[in-house]
Design a protein around this motif. Structure first.
Motif, PDB file in Angstrom:
ATOM      1  N   VAL A   1     -65.589  51.215 -60.159  1.00 39.96           N
ATOM      2  CA  VAL A   1     -65.119  49.840 -59.971  1.00 39.96           C
ATOM      3  C   VAL A   1     -65.456  49.011 -61.206  1.00 39.96           C
ATOM      4  O   VAL A   1     -64.619  48.266 -61.702  1.00 39.96           O
ATOM      5  CB  VAL A   1     -65.745  49.216 -58.705  1.00 39.96           C
ATOM      6  N   CYS A   2     -66.666  49.147 -61.703  1.00 40.02           N
ATOM      7  CA  CYS A   2     -67.108  48.397 -62.880  1.00 40.02           C
ATOM      8  C   CYS A   2     -67.403  49.382 -64.002  1.00 40.02           C
ATOM      9  O   CYS A   2     -68.387  50.129 -63.939  1.00 40.02           O
ATOM     10  CB  CYS A   2     -68.354  47.573 -62.548  1.00 40.02           C
ATOM     11  N   HIS A   3     -66.553  49.398 -65.029  1.00 40.42           N
ATOM     12  CA  HIS A   3     -66.731  50.326 -66.137  1.00 40.42           C
ATOM     13  C   HIS A   3     -67.894  49.924 -67.038  1.00 40.42           C
ATOM     14  O   HIS A   3     -68.542  50.779 -67.620  1.00 40.42           O
ATOM     15  CB  HIS A   3     -65.451  50.431 -66.971  1.00 40.42           C
ATOM     16  N   CYS A   4     -68.176  48.647 -67.145  1.00 43.71           N
ATOM     17  CA  CYS A   4     -69.257  48.172 -68.017  1.00 43.71           C
ATOM     18  C   CYS A   4     -70.612  48.690 -67.551  1.00 43.71           C
ATOM     19  O   CYS A   4     -71.456  49.043 -68.365  1.00 43.71           O
ATOM     20  CB  CYS A   4     -69.291  46.650 -68.054  1.00 43.71           C
ATOM     21  N   THR A   5     -70.823  48.709 -66.237  1.00 51.01           N
ATOM     22  CA  THR A   5     -72.118  49.103 -65.688  1.00 51.01           C
ATOM     23  C   THR A   5     -72.063  50.387 -64.874  1.00 51.01           C
ATOM     24  O   THR A   5     -73.049  50.776 -64.261  1.00 51.01           O
ATOM     25  CB  THR A   5     -72.685  47.974 -64.809  1.00 51.01           C
ATOM     26  N   GLN A   6     -70.885  51.034 -64.836  1.00 50.34           N
ATOM     27  CA  GLN A   6     -70.693  52.300 -64.140  1.00 50.34           C
ATOM     28  C   GLN A   6     -71.048  52.206 -62.649  1.00 50.34           C
ATOM     29  O   GLN A   6     -71.785  53.030 -62.114  1.00 50.34           O
ATOM     30  CB  GLN A   6     -71.503  53.420 -64.809  1.00 50.34           C
ATOM     31  N   ILE A   7     -70.511  51.191 -61.986  1.00 53.83           N
ATOM     32  CA  ILE A   7     -70.704  51.032 -60.545  1.00 53.83           C
ATOM     33  C   ILE A   7     -69.464  51.570 -59.844  1.00 53.83           C
ATOM     34  O   ILE A   7     -68.344  51.196 -60.175  1.00 53.83           O
ATOM     35  CB  ILE A   7     -70.934  49.554 -60.168  1.00 53.83           C
TER      36      ILE A   7
ATOM     37  N   TYR B   1     -75.073  43.516 -57.419  1.00 52.40           N
ATOM     38  CA  TYR B   1     -75.503  43.871 -58.771  1.00 52.40           C
ATOM     39  C   TYR B   1     -77.027  43.930 -58.847  1.00 52.40           C
ATOM     40  O   TYR B   1     -77.605  44.857 -59.406  1.00 52.40           O
ATOM     41  CB  TYR B   1     -74.981  42.852 -59.803  1.00 52.40           C
ATOM     42  N   HIS B   2     -77.689  42.920 -58.279  1.00 57.22           N
ATOM     43  CA  HIS B   2     -79.148  42.860 -58.300  1.00 57.22           C
ATOM     44  C   HIS B   2     -79.751  44.051 -57.557  1.00 57.22           C
ATOM     45  O   HIS B   2     -80.726  44.658 -58.026  1.00 57.22           O
ATOM     46  CB  HIS B   2     -79.623  41.538 -57.702  1.00 57.22           C
ATOM     47  N   ALA B   3     -79.206  44.403 -56.390  1.00 56.71           N
ATOM     48  CA  ALA B   3     -79.711  45.529 -55.602  1.00 56.71           C
ATOM     49  C   ALA B   3     -79.565  46.845 -56.363  1.00 56.71           C
ATOM     50  O   ALA B   3     -80.381  47.753 -56.203  1.00 56.71           O
ATOM     51  CB  ALA B   3     -78.983  45.607 -54.262  1.00 56.71           C
ATOM     52  N   LEU B   4     -78.533  46.935 -57.195  1.00 57.52           N
ATOM     53  CA  LEU B   4     -78.307  48.152 -57.971  1.00 57.52           C
ATOM     54  C   LEU B   4     -79.063  48.140 -59.299  1.00 57.52           C
ATOM     55  O   LEU B   4     -78.988  49.088 -60.073  1.00 57.52           O
ATOM     56  CB  LEU B   4     -76.802  48.340 -58.235  1.00 57.52           C
ATOM     57  N   GLY B   5     -79.782  47.045 -59.568  1.00 63.58           N
ATOM     58  CA  GLY B   5     -80.541  46.948 -60.806  1.00 63.58           C
ATOM     59  C   GLY B   5     -79.670  46.744 -62.029  1.00 63.58           C
ATOM     60  O   GLY B   5     -80.028  47.128 -63.130  1.00 63.58           O
ATOM     61  N   LYS B   6     -78.511  46.119 -61.822  1.00 61.75           N
ATOM     62  CA  LYS B   6     -77.571  45.906 -62.922  1.00 61.75           C
ATOM     63  C   LYS B   6     -77.168  44.439 -62.961  1.00 61.75           C
ATOM     64  O   LYS B   6     -77.512  43.672 -62.084  1.00 61.75           O
ATOM     65  CB  LYS B   6     -76.354  46.808 -62.750  1.00 61.75           C
ATOM     66  N   ARG B   7     -76.411  44.081 -63.969  1.00 62.88           N
ATOM     67  CA  ARG B   7     -75.925  42.707 -64.077  1.00 62.88           C
ATOM     68  C   ARG B   7     -74.488  42.727 -64.570  1.00 62.88           C
ATOM     69  O   ARG B   7     -74.102  43.592 -65.347  1.00 62.88           O
ATOM     70  CB  ARG B   7     -76.883  41.922 -64.957  1.00 62.88           C
ATOM     71  N   ALA B   8     -73.700  41.782 -64.080  1.00 64.30           N
ATOM     72  CA  ALA B   8     -72.277  41.723 -64.447  1.00 64.30           C
ATOM     73  C   ALA B   8     -72.148  41.478 -65.948  1.00 64.30           C
ATOM     74  O   ALA B   8     -72.964  40.780 -66.549  1.00 64.30           O
ATOM     75  CB  ALA B   8     -71.589  40.621 -63.664  1.00 64.30           C
ATOM     76  N   ASP B   9     -71.112  42.060 -66.534  1.00 63.61           N
ATOM     77  CA  ASP B   9     -70.916  41.909 -67.972  1.00 63.61           C
ATOM     78  C   ASP B   9     -69.668  41.076 -68.248  1.00 63.61           C
ATOM     79  O   ASP B   9     -69.749  39.870 -68.427  1.00 63.61           O
ATOM     80  CB  ASP B   9     -70.824  43.280 -68.624  1.00 63.61           C
ATOM     81  N   CYS B  10     -68.493  41.676 -68.217  1.00 67.19           N
ATOM     82  CA  CYS B  10     -67.281  40.949 -68.606  1.00 67.19           C
ATOM     83  C   CYS B  10     -66.578  40.272 -67.427  1.00 67.19           C
ATOM     84  O   CYS B  10     -65.822  39.336 -67.616  1.00 67.19           O
ATOM     85  CB  CYS B  10     -66.316  41.883 -69.318  1.00 67.19           C
ATOM     86  N   GLY B  11     -66.792  40.756 -66.206  1.00 62.27           N
ATOM     87  CA  GLY B  11     -66.143  40.158 -65.034  1.00 62.27           C
ATOM     88  C   GLY B  11     -64.743  40.667 -64.766  1.00 62.27           C
ATOM     89  O   GLY B  11     -64.115  40.262 -63.796  1.00 62.27           O
ATOM     90  N   GLY B  12     -64.240  41.575 -65.579  1.00 61.12           N
ATOM     91  CA  GLY B  12     -62.901  42.104 -65.378  1.00 61.12           C
ATOM     92  C   GLY B  12     -62.770  42.916 -64.092  1.00 61.12           C
ATOM     93  O   GLY B  12     -61.684  43.080 -63.556  1.00 61.12           O
ATOM     94  N   CYS B  13     -63.881  43.399 -63.586  1.00 59.02           N
ATOM     95  CA  CYS B  13     -63.868  44.219 -62.373  1.00 59.02           C
ATOM     96  C   CYS B  13     -63.896  43.384 -61.090  1.00 59.02           C
ATOM     97  O   CYS B  13     -63.740  43.930 -60.004  1.00 59.02           O
ATOM     98  CB  CYS B  13     -65.083  45.147 -62.369  1.00 59.02           C
TER      99      CYS B  13
END
Length: 97
Positions: free
Chosen positions: A3-9, A36-48
């Motif tokens: 779903v999110c290529h920037c953070t591989q979610i 995002y917080h639960a997965l230990g990641k943060r949004a990057d570009c928002g395209g997803c």
């Protein structure tokens, strides 16, 4: 599916995070930021974000949806002017003669 290529979610990660949050606190309002917080990641570009929100909407355990996840009304789906007032372009405005 990624779903999110920037953070591989993936969609599986999103559903697993929602299941975990719902089990931990049945009354919590689940938002993309919390996932995002639960997965230990943060949004990057928002395209997803459109696909991210659609994935959240299809999850059975989402519960009460925040306003961003609620279904759009039919009147707004077919609007071609994207919520802008009519004549928002200078070229469409009438000039006083």
């Amino acid at each position: 599916m990624i779903v999110c290529h920037c953070t591989q979610i993936s969609d599986h990660d999103i559903r697993a995070a929602i299941d975990w949050m719902r089990t931990a606190d049945p009354q919590t309002i689940i938002t993309p930021g919390k996932i995002y917080h639960a997965l230990g990641k943060r949004a990057d570009c928002g395209g997803c974000m459109p696909l991210f929100l659609d994935t959240m909407r299809t999850c059975d355990k989402l519960g009460v949806a925040p306003p961003i996840l609620r279904a759009r009304t039919d009147s707004k789906k077919d609007a071609t002017h994207e919520g802008r007032r009519q004549g928002h372009r200078i070229s469409q405005r009438r000039t006083a003669v």
